[in-house]
Design a protein around this motif. Structure first.
Motif, mmCIF file in Angstrom:
data_model
loop_
_atom_site.group_PDB
_atom_site.id
_atom_site.type_symbol
_atom_site.label_atom_id
_atom_site.label_comp_id
_atom_site.label_asym_id
_atom_site.label_seq_id
_atom_site.Cartn_x
_atom_site.Cartn_y
_atom_site.Cartn_z
ATOM 1 N N HIS A 35 0.832 -1.202 0.000
ATOM 2 C CA HIS A 35 0.000 0.000 0.000
ATOM 3 C C HIS A 35 0.866 1.251 0.000
ATOM 4 O O HIS A 35 0.554 2.234 -0.675
ATOM 5 C CB HIS A 35 -0.931 0.005 1.221
ATOM 6 C CG HIS A 35 -1.961 -1.064 1.185
ATOM 7 N ND1 HIS A 35 -1.864 -2.202 1.953
ATOM 8 C CD2 HIS A 35 -3.089 -1.197 0.459
ATOM 9 C CE1 HIS A 35 -2.903 -2.973 1.714
ATOM 10 N NE2 HIS A 35 -3.657 -2.393 0.807
ATOM 11 N N ILE A 36 1.944 1.229 0.770
ATOM 12 C CA ILE A 36 2.843 2.386 0.823
ATOM 13 C C ILE A 36 3.515 2.587 -0.524
ATOM 14 O O ILE A 36 3.606 3.721 -1.019
ATOM 15 C CB ILE A 36 3.878 2.218 1.951
ATOM 16 C CG1 ILE A 36 3.181 2.221 3.313
ATOM 17 C CG2 ILE A 36 4.933 3.318 1.885
ATOM 18 C CD1 ILE A 36 4.072 1.848 4.477
ATOM 19 N N VAL A 37 3.982 1.505 -1.144
ATOM 20 C CA VAL A 37 4.635 1.602 -2.453
ATOM 21 C C VAL A 37 3.661 2.167 -3.485
ATOM 22 O O VAL A 37 4.030 3.033 -4.287
ATOM 23 C CB VAL A 37 5.179 0.218 -2.888
ATOM 24 C CG1 VAL A 37 5.557 0.212 -4.351
ATOM 25 C CG2 VAL A 37 6.375 -0.160 -2.032
ATOM 26 N N GLU A 38 2.417 1.706 -3.470
ATOM 27 C CA GLU A 38 1.411 2.233 -4.406
ATOM 28 C C GLU A 38 1.173 3.716 -4.174
ATOM 29 O O GLU A 38 1.048 4.490 -5.125
ATOM 30 C CB GLU A 38 0.107 1.455 -4.270
ATOM 31 C CG GLU A 38 0.176 0.045 -4.808
ATOM 32 C CD GLU A 38 -1.061 -0.777 -4.511
ATOM 33 O OE1 GLU A 38 -2.019 -0.255 -3.891
ATOM 34 O OE2 GLU A 38 -1.072 -1.959 -4.891
ATOM 35 N N ALA A 39 1.108 4.146 -2.919
ATOM 36 C CA ALA A 39 0.887 5.557 -2.607
ATOM 37 C C ALA A 39 2.071 6.405 -3.058
ATOM 38 O O ALA A 39 1.885 7.500 -3.600
ATOM 39 C CB ALA A 39 0.642 5.730 -1.110
ATOM 40 N N ILE A 40 3.299 5.915 -2.841
ATOM 41 C CA ILE A 40 4.486 6.644 -3.296
ATOM 42 C C ILE A 40 4.461 6.770 -4.812
ATOM 43 O O ILE A 40 4.730 7.845 -5.367
ATOM 44 C CB ILE A 40 5.785 5.938 -2.831
ATOM 45 C CG1 ILE A 40 5.945 6.047 -1.315
ATOM 46 C CG2 ILE A 40 7.006 6.536 -3.530
ATOM 47 C CD1 ILE A 40 7.077 5.196 -0.754
ATOM 48 N N ALA A 41 4.141 5.679 -5.504
ATOM 49 C CA ALA A 41 4.086 5.696 -6.964
ATOM 50 C C ALA A 41 3.060 6.712 -7.462
ATOM 51 O O ALA A 41 3.336 7.476 -8.399
ATOM 52 C CB ALA A 41 3.757 4.305 -7.488
ATOM 53 N N ASP A 42 1.889 6.752 -6.831
ATOM 54 C CA ASP A 42 0.844 7.693 -7.249
ATOM 55 C C ASP A 42 1.236 9.140 -6.985
ATOM 56 O O ASP A 42 1.095 9.998 -7.844
ATOM 57 C CB ASP A 42 -0.471 7.389 -6.528
ATOM 58 C CG ASP A 42 -1.117 6.098 -7.001
ATOM 59 O OD1 ASP A 42 -0.745 5.612 -8.091
ATOM 60 O OD2 ASP A 42 -1.992 5.581 -6.277
ATOM 61 N N LYS A 43 1.737 9.421 -5.784
ATOM 62 C CA LYS A 43 2.045 10.803 -5.409
ATOM 63 C C LYS A 43 3.276 11.352 -6.109
ATOM 64 O O LYS A 43 3.343 12.534 -6.414
ATOM 65 C CB LYS A 43 2.214 10.920 -3.900
ATOM 66 C CG LYS A 43 0.923 10.776 -3.153
ATOM 67 C CD LYS A 43 1.028 11.309 -1.752
ATOM 68 C CE LYS A 43 -0.294 11.137 -1.065
ATOM 69 N NZ LYS A 43 -0.937 12.392 -0.787
ATOM 70 N N ALA A 44 4.280 10.499 -6.365
ATOM 71 C CA ALA A 44 5.528 10.974 -6.964
ATOM 72 C C ALA A 44 5.578 10.754 -8.470
ATOM 73 O O ALA A 44 6.546 11.161 -9.115
ATOM 74 C CB ALA A 44 6.711 10.280 -6.306
ATOM 75 N N GLY A 45 4.572 10.116 -9.029
ATOM 76 C CA GLY A 45 4.563 9.871 -10.466
ATOM 77 C C GLY A 45 5.627 8.872 -10.890
ATOM 78 O O GLY A 45 6.214 8.992 -11.957
ATOM 79 N N LEU A 46 5.888 7.878 -10.045
ATOM 80 C CA LEU A 46 6.876 6.848 -10.339
ATOM 81 C C LEU A 46 6.178 5.542 -10.669
ATOM 82 O O LEU A 46 4.994 5.368 -10.364
ATOM 83 C CB LEU A 46 7.787 6.616 -9.120
ATOM 84 C CG LEU A 46 8.583 7.798 -8.595
ATOM 85 C CD1 LEU A 46 9.246 7.440 -7.277
ATOM 86 C CD2 LEU A 46 9.627 8.220 -9.603
ATOM 87 N N SER A 47 6.933 4.623 -11.266
ATOM 88 C CA SER A 47 6.387 3.285 -11.450
ATOM 89 C C SER A 47 6.412 2.584 -10.097
ATOM 90 O O SER A 47 7.129 3.008 -9.181
ATOM 91 C CB SER A 47 7.221 2.496 -12.462
ATOM 92 O OG SER A 47 8.494 2.196 -11.933
ATOM 93 N N LYS A 48 5.660 1.502 -9.973
ATOM 94 C CA LYS A 48 5.652 0.764 -8.700
ATOM 95 C C LYS A 48 7.026 0.180 -8.405
ATOM 96 O O LYS A 48 7.438 0.116 -7.249
ATOM 97 C CB LYS A 48 4.591 -0.331 -8.725
ATOM 98 C CG LYS A 48 3.179 0.208 -8.628
ATOM 99 C CD LYS A 48 2.168 -0.909 -8.555
ATOM 100 C CE LYS A 48 0.765 -0.343 -8.534
ATOM 101 N NZ LYS A 48 -0.237 -1.410 -8.488
ATOM 102 N N LYS A 49 7.749 -0.224 -9.439
ATOM 103 C CA LYS A 49 9.091 -0.770 -9.249
ATOM 104 C C LYS A 49 10.026 0.300 -8.706
ATOM 105 O O LYS A 49 10.791 0.059 -7.768
ATOM 106 C CB LYS A 49 9.629 -1.328 -10.565
ATOM 107 C CG LYS A 49 10.981 -1.976 -10.439
ATOM 108 C CD LYS A 49 11.445 -2.575 -11.746
ATOM 109 C CE LYS A 49 12.820 -3.214 -11.567
ATOM 110 N NZ LYS A 49 13.295 -3.803 -12.811
#
Length: 119
Positions: A35-49
């Motif tokens: 869940h944290i990785v998904e939130a970081i990806a969404d907020k920072a515009g990064l891929s999940k990897k």
């Protein structure tokens, strides 16, 4: 058919019906890594990897700092620090035997005052 051929055919045969789906669980109160990785990806515009690499790198940095005896301050959240614990006496559950618990270290977290006020 012999017993051995019956056993082989029954194992190879597909299941007649799938098990019924488990009832939906209520929303968990724990925020896990995914869940944290998904939130970081969404907020920072990064891929999940990429977000997972950032999360893992952050965890490694915090652990290395704590192992080095440093405290880690996270603005708006709080501060992680390592404290020493003294040797103490304890009681073994079930037997009531007195034991000595050796000295050690533990990680402490002191919550930031603004976060504490907003909870």
């Amino acid at each position: 058919m012999t017993k051995s051929s019956k056993a082989k055919t029954s194992k190879a045969a597909p299941k007649a019906a799938a098990a019924p789906a488990a009832p939906a669980k209520a929303e968990s109160t724990k925020l896990g890594k995914t869940h944290i990785v998904e939130a970081i990806a969404d907020k920072a515009g990064l891929s999940k990897k990429q977000a997972a690499e950032v999360f893992d790198a952050f965890g490694d940095i915090v652990v290395d700092a704590l192992k080095g005896g440093k405290s880690v301050g996270l603005p708006g959240l709080g501060t992680f620090s390592v404290t020493s614990t003294a040797e103490r006496q304890g009681v073994r559950p079930g037997t009531s035997e007195r034991i000595t618990i050796p000295a050690g270290k533990k990680v402490r977290f002191k919550i930031a005052s603004n976060l504490k006020g907003n909870l």
